[in-house]
Design a protein around this motif. Structure first.
Motif, PDB file in Angstrom:
ATOM      1  N   GLY A  10       4.993 -13.100  -3.526  1.00 21.17           N
ATOM      2  CA  GLY A  10       3.393 -13.630  -3.001  1.00 21.17           C
ATOM      3  C   GLY A  10       2.654 -11.915  -3.340  1.00 21.17           C
ATOM      4  O   GLY A  10       3.127 -11.170  -3.176  1.00 21.17           O
ATOM      5  N   ALA A  11       2.498 -12.788  -4.668  1.00 20.20           N
ATOM      6  CA  ALA A  11       1.379 -11.492  -5.556  1.00 20.20           C
ATOM      7  C   ALA A  11       0.501 -11.762  -5.357  1.00 20.20           C
ATOM      8  O   ALA A  11      -0.970 -11.471  -6.796  1.00 20.20           O
ATOM      9  CB  ALA A  11       2.082 -11.856  -7.132  1.00 20.20           C
ATOM     10  N   GLY A  12       0.187 -11.864  -4.149  1.00 18.44           N
ATOM     11  CA  GLY A  12      -1.992 -12.076  -3.857  1.00 18.44           C
ATOM     12  C   GLY A  12      -2.808 -10.890  -3.678  1.00 18.44           C
ATOM     13  O   GLY A  12      -2.695  -9.610  -4.797  1.00 18.44           O
ATOM     14  N   TYR A  13      -3.666 -10.778  -2.642  1.00 15.89           N
ATOM     15  CA  TYR A  13      -4.782 -10.098  -2.570  1.00 15.89           C
ATOM     16  C   TYR A  13      -3.838  -8.933  -1.677  1.00 15.89           C
ATOM     17  O   TYR A  13      -4.551  -7.853  -1.751  1.00 15.89           O
ATOM     18  CB  TYR A  13      -5.939 -10.422  -1.506  1.00 15.89           C
ATOM     19  N   VAL A  14      -3.221  -9.396  -0.896  1.00 18.76           N
ATOM     20  CA  VAL A  14      -1.907  -8.593  -0.108  1.00 18.76           C
ATOM     21  C   VAL A  14      -0.661  -8.468  -1.096  1.00 18.76           C
ATOM     22  O   VAL A  14      -0.920  -7.171  -1.342  1.00 18.76           O
ATOM     23  CB  VAL A  14      -1.692  -9.048   1.429  1.00 18.76           C
ATOM     24  N   GLY A  15      -0.477  -8.857  -1.642  1.00 16.35           N
ATOM     25  CA  GLY A  15       0.989  -8.377  -2.016  1.00 16.35           C
ATOM     26  C   GLY A  15       0.813  -7.289  -3.085  1.00 16.35           C
ATOM     27  O   GLY A  15       1.389  -6.279  -3.262  1.00 16.35           O
ATOM     28  N   GLY A  16       0.072  -8.287  -4.001  1.00 13.92           N
ATOM     29  CA  GLY A  16      -0.593  -7.357  -5.562  1.00 13.92           C
ATOM     30  C   GLY A  16      -0.726  -5.759  -5.114  1.00 13.92           C
ATOM     31  O   GLY A  16      -0.517  -4.635  -5.415  1.00 13.92           O
ATOM     32  N   PRO A  17      -2.099  -5.042  -4.497  1.00  9.16           N
ATOM     33  CA  PRO A  17      -2.917  -4.081  -4.002  1.00  9.16           C
ATOM     34  C   PRO A  17      -1.641  -3.131  -3.447  1.00  9.16           C
ATOM     35  O   PRO A  17      -1.214  -2.499  -3.464  1.00  9.16           O
ATOM     36  CB  PRO A  17      -3.552  -4.124  -3.244  1.00  9.16           C
ATOM     37  N   THR A  18      -0.811  -3.905  -1.834  1.00 16.22           N
ATOM     38  CA  THR A  18       0.074  -3.128  -1.097  1.00 16.22           C
ATOM     39  C   THR A  18       0.890  -2.617  -1.805  1.00 16.22           C
ATOM     40  O   THR A  18       1.455  -0.735  -2.011  1.00 16.22           O
ATOM     41  CB  THR A  18       0.752  -4.035   0.208  1.00 16.22           C
ATOM     42  N   CYS A  19       1.715  -3.177  -2.605  1.00 17.71           N
ATOM     43  CA  CYS A  19       2.861  -3.158  -3.249  1.00 17.71           C
ATOM     44  C   CYS A  19       2.916  -1.729  -4.762  1.00 17.71           C
ATOM     45  O   CYS A  19       3.418  -0.990  -4.903  1.00 17.71           O
ATOM     46  CB  CYS A  19       3.931  -4.422  -3.858  1.00 17.71           C
ATOM     47  N   SER A  20       1.677  -2.513  -5.041  1.00 11.78           N
ATOM     48  CA  SER A  20       1.025  -1.319  -5.767  1.00 11.78           C
ATOM     49  C   SER A  20       0.681  -0.318  -5.459  1.00 11.78           C
ATOM     50  O   SER A  20       1.225   1.014  -6.239  1.00 11.78           O
ATOM     51  CB  SER A  20      -0.073  -1.904  -6.748  1.00 11.78           C
ATOM     52  N   VAL A  21       0.650   0.584  -4.019  1.00 12.48           N
ATOM     53  CA  VAL A  21       0.087   1.396  -3.985  1.00 12.48           C
ATOM     54  C   VAL A  21       1.801   1.964  -3.182  1.00 12.48           C
ATOM     55  O   VAL A  21       1.593   3.074  -3.497  1.00 12.48           O
ATOM     56  CB  VAL A  21      -0.843   0.919  -2.477  1.00 12.48           C
ATOM     57  N   ILE A  22       2.248   1.201  -2.694  1.00 11.98           N
ATOM     58  CA  ILE A  22       3.494   1.706  -2.741  1.00 11.98           C
ATOM     59  C   ILE A  22       4.494   2.438  -3.385  1.00 11.98           C
ATOM     60  O   ILE A  22       4.280   3.625  -3.429  1.00 11.98           O
ATOM     61  CB  ILE A  22       4.173   0.487  -1.650  1.00 11.98           C
ATOM     62  N   ALA A  23       4.453   1.277  -4.734  1.00 13.16           N
ATOM     63  CA  ALA A  23       4.827   1.961  -5.821  1.00 13.16           C
ATOM     64  C   ALA A  23       3.912   2.832  -6.707  1.00 13.16           C
ATOM     65  O   ALA A  23       4.583   4.274  -6.479  1.00 13.16           O
ATOM     66  CB  ALA A  23       5.022   1.488  -6.522  1.00 13.16           C
ATOM     67  N   TRP A  24       2.789   3.772  -6.370  1.00  6.68           N
ATOM     68  CA  TRP A  24       2.189   4.961  -6.608  1.00  6.68           C
ATOM     69  C   TRP A  24       2.918   6.373  -5.890  1.00  6.68           C
ATOM     70  O   TRP A  24       2.968   7.549  -6.934  1.00  6.68           O
ATOM     71  CB  TRP A  24       0.678   4.248  -6.766  1.00  6.68           C
ATOM     72  N   THR A 166     -12.585  -2.327  -0.564  1.00  8.55           N
ATOM     73  CA  THR A 166     -11.738  -1.296  -0.430  1.00  8.55           C
ATOM     74  C   THR A 166     -10.255  -1.586   0.241  1.00  8.55           C
ATOM     75  O   THR A 166      -9.777  -0.565   0.422  1.00  8.55           O
ATOM     76  CB  THR A 166     -12.671  -0.635   1.167  1.00  8.55           C
ATOM     77  N   ALA A 167      -9.610  -2.339  -0.984  1.00  8.14           N
ATOM     78  CA  ALA A 167      -8.182  -2.364  -0.272  1.00  8.14           C
ATOM     79  C   ALA A 167      -7.742  -1.466  -0.367  1.00  8.14           C
ATOM     80  O   ALA A 167      -6.841  -0.936   0.023  1.00  8.14           O
ATOM     81  CB  ALA A 167      -7.790  -3.540  -0.993  1.00  8.14           C
ATOM     82  N   ILE A 168      -7.992  -0.401  -1.430  1.00  7.10           N
ATOM     83  CA  ILE A 168      -7.135   0.726  -2.409  1.00  7.10           C
ATOM     84  C   ILE A 168      -6.929   1.789  -1.448  1.00  7.10           C
ATOM     85  O   ILE A 168      -6.542   2.415  -0.716  1.00  7.10           O
ATOM     86  CB  ILE A 168      -6.790   1.019  -3.605  1.00  7.10           C
ATOM     87  N   VAL A 169      -8.033   1.902  -1.337  1.00  6.77           N
ATOM     88  CA  VAL A 169      -8.502   3.158  -0.048  1.00  6.77           C
ATOM     89  C   VAL A 169      -8.072   2.868   1.421  1.00  6.77           C
ATOM     90  O   VAL A 169      -7.426   3.571   1.805  1.00  6.77           O
ATOM     91  CB  VAL A 169     -10.693   3.568   0.092  1.00  6.77           C
ATOM     92  N   ASP A 170      -8.378   1.540   1.741  1.00 16.61           N
ATOM     93  CA  ASP A 170      -7.880   1.200   2.984  1.00 16.61           C
ATOM     94  C   ASP A 170      -6.449   1.307   3.484  1.00 16.61           C
ATOM     95  O   ASP A 170      -5.886   1.929   3.937  1.00 16.61           O
ATOM     96  CB  ASP A 170      -7.464  -0.274   3.218  1.00 16.61           C
ATOM     97  N   LEU A 171      -5.042   1.058   2.047  1.00 18.16           N
ATOM     98  CA  LEU A 171      -4.033   1.231   1.920  1.00 18.16           C
ATOM     99  C   LEU A 171      -3.516   2.730   1.945  1.00 18.16           C
ATOM    100  O   LEU A 171      -2.792   3.203   2.662  1.00 18.16           O
ATOM    101  CB  LEU A 171      -3.733   0.327   0.123  1.00 18.16           C
ATOM    102  N   VAL A 172      -4.527   3.838   0.801  1.00 14.85           N
ATOM    103  CA  VAL A 172      -4.524   4.931   0.529  1.00 14.85           C
ATOM    104  C   VAL A 172      -4.975   6.307   1.904  1.00 14.85           C
ATOM    105  O   VAL A 172      -4.066   7.206   2.956  1.00 14.85           O
ATOM    106  CB  VAL A 172      -5.213   5.759  -0.363  1.00 14.85           C
ATOM    107  N   GLU A 173      -5.216   5.118   2.769  1.00 12.18           N
ATOM    108  CA  GLU A 173      -5.884   6.498   3.856  1.00 12.18           C
ATOM    109  C   GLU A 173      -5.993   5.427   5.501  1.00 12.18           C
ATOM    110  O   GLU A 173      -6.903   5.699   6.120  1.00 12.18           O
ATOM    111  CB  GLU A 173      -7.013   6.738   3.634  1.00 12.18           C
ATOM    112  N   SER A 174      -4.825   4.905   5.055  1.00  8.73           N
ATOM    113  CA  SER A 174      -4.926   3.502   6.974  1.00  8.73           C
ATOM    114  C   SER A 174      -5.503   4.610   7.876  1.00  8.73           C
ATOM    115  O   SER A 174      -4.638   5.645   7.633  1.00  8.73           O
ATOM    116  CB  SER A 174      -3.359   3.206   6.535  1.00  8.73           C
TER     117      SER A 174
END
Ligand code: NAD
Ligand code: UDX
Length: 479
Positions: A10-24, A166-174
């Protein structure tokens, strides 16, 4: 158990940003995000990503091709992965048992069957999608009924709490990462393996572990609480309009109580987005199935009130325009469900537009990020109209706010994009029909300044002076 390769279905609004941040954040892990939609994967591999999310482009650019991959080769990605996120959509059922309330788990089931078919080694399978309590049991049943010799599965629940825009900030600073697993030695080992992934950047104290069912229910509960706050403040907005109180002042005073807190108390035309309504309906259905009708009725009111708020606002627009909008040009500013996203799922702008179109209005719509085709898709959808051709004739999409408002009887602001605060309203007043009306569904404009220019202004949760009266035209000195 060391995680070297992650696959996400699932490369949607959740899968895409979440896994991009995990990879980063985890350069030692190879992350492959898969989707059965070739178009979506092609977009993820292009310069124009399929979703707009501040900061996402930069993260993807930095990692794509190094340890982050977007692929339709689901078989290979599943086979090589140690850990698989299921991040597929879980929409509300539109047919059959539980229609209109229950979550449709067909994509979850499809993903589980794919894994069962393809996996040839042990996997940790992580439920990232929002699901009803006990959904992990369904995944478990499918996987364990189809297990190949020598393959073992652990199922974890790891709901996602990011908000769009705010997905990226939310993921980085959970503030918190929640991981639920089975209370067995193998289950706990799997929990620890996923904790290790997040500990690459999240402080251990922010990682909460629990059992699977509590984790699943916590996600529904969090969204229900958040939406309930919005319906609560929106209910008070109606009281404010009737009494002369100001909902922003009430929210400020109430939010100062540290037990309540100041966030998420913005009165609005109603909440939208793909999650709140869907997840509360899911909770309602669950409560009904558990024979808890009072619990179901309690949460139903949060959704029902949201519908009331959207309709209340639109009714106000129509009544102010002499109770008829037939053949009137109305500018709709903002079509996404909130600022900083191009997502239109359950956007209140759809409900407002639908009612105005049903009353015969001509809509001129502008949104900084929503694609033209998406607006047509939403407003010609069978759930919105059975006359799509008529709707097509009555809407025009603009690429600037200024062109949308030219010749309009009213400006209806549906999304709180920052750029709307910066508009030159004197210029807008000059090009609009008179009397010129502004309906600020997000309480973001300077209402006094607008009234001074000559507009009739209405907003949420505040009675503005001279809103109802028709001002003498020509009484303003125009630039
Ligand atoms: P989405 O519709 O944007 O993406 C889901 C993707 O899954 C689609 O691209 C679809 O093609 C793909 N898919 C479906 N079945 C598949 C399969 N078997 N294999 C590969 N791909 C498959 O949905 P979303 O907004 O990313 O939401 C996903 C889940 O996360 C939902 O359960 C949602 O409730 C939850 N969630 C969403 C948000 C949000 O802000 N959007 C936040 C938290 C949680
Ligand atoms: C929500 C949750 O916040 C997030 O934790 C979860 O993972 C997914 O669902 P999202 O729907 O992306 O996120 O955005 P959110 O910021 O919660 O806004 C939802 C809707 O409520 C929007 O339409 C927004 O405009 C509205 N809203 C929000 C208000 O009307 N008032 C507020 O005070 C806050």
């Amino acid at each position: 158990m060391v995680i070297e390769k992650i696959c996400c279905l699932g490369a949607g609004y959740v899968g895409g940003p979440t896994c991009s941040v995990i990879a980063w954040k985890c350069p030692d892990i190879k992350v492959t995000v898969c989707d059965k939609s070739i178009e979506r994967i092609n977009q993820w591999n292009s310069d124009k990503l399929p979703i707009y999310e501040p900061g996402l482009d930069e993260v993807v650019k930095e990692c794509r091709g190094k340890n982050l991959f977007f692929s339709t080769d689901i078989a290979n990605s599943i086979q090589e992965a140690d850990l698989i996120f299921i991040s597929v959509n879980t929409p509300t059922k539109t047919i059959g048992n539980g229609k209109g309330r229950a979550a449709d788990l067909k994509y979850i089931e499809g993903a589980a069957r794919m894994i069962a078919d393809l996996a040839t080694s042990n996997k940790i399978v992580v439920e990232k999608s929002t699901v009803p309590v006990k959904a992990a049991e369904i995944i478990m049943k499918i996987l364990r009924a189809n297990t190949k010799p020598g393959v073992e599965y652990q199922i974890l629940s790891n709901p996602e709490f990011l908000a769009e825009g705010t997905a990226i900030v939310d993921l980085v600073e959970s503030e918190r990462v929640l991981i639920g697993g089975e209370d067995t030695p193998e289950g706990q080992k799997a929990v620890q393996a996923l904790c290790w992934v997040y500990e690459h950047w999240i402080p251990a104290k922010n990682i909460l572990t629990t059992n699977t069912w509590s984790s699943e229910l916590s996600k529904l509960a969090a969204n229900a609480f958040l939406a309930q706050r919005i319906s609560s403040i929106n209910s008070l907005s109606a009281v404010c309009e009737a009494t002369g109180a100001d909902v922003s002042e009430v929210a400020r005073a109430v939010g100062r109580d540290s037990r309540i807190g100041p966030k998420f108390l913005e009165a609005s035309i109603g909440f939208g987005g793909s999650c709140f309504q869907k997840d509360i309906l899911n909770l309602i259905y669950l409560s009904e199935c558990l024979n808890l009708p009072e619990v179901a009725a309690y949460w139903q009111q949060v959704v029902s009130f949201n519908d009331y708020q959207k309709n209340r606002f639109t009714r106000k627009v129509i009544e102010s325009l002499f109770n008829t909008v037939s053949d009137k040009k109305i500018a709709i500013l903002g079509f996404s469900f909130k600022k900083n996203t191009g997502d239109t799922r359950e956007s209140p702008a759809i409900c407002v537009s639908k009612t105005l179109l049903d009353e015969g209005a001509k809509l001129h719509i502008y949104d900084p990020k929503v694609e033209t085709d998406q607006i047509y898709y939403e407003l010609t959808h069978p759930q919105v109209t059975n006359e799509p051709e008529v709707v097509r004739k009555n809407i025009e999409i603009h690429n600037s706010a200024y062109s949308a408002v030219t010749g309009a009887h009213a400006l209806v602001l549906c999304t709180e994009w920052d750029e709307f605060k910066e508009l030159d309203f004197k210029k807008i007043y000059n090009v609009m029909m008179k009397p010129a009306y502004i309906f600020d569904g997000r309480k973001i404009l300077d209402h006094e300044a607008l009234i001074n220019i000559g507009f009739h202004v209405q907003t949420i949760g505040k009675r503005l002076s001279r809103t109802g009266s028709i001002r003498a035209q020509g009484s303003q000195t125009l630039p």
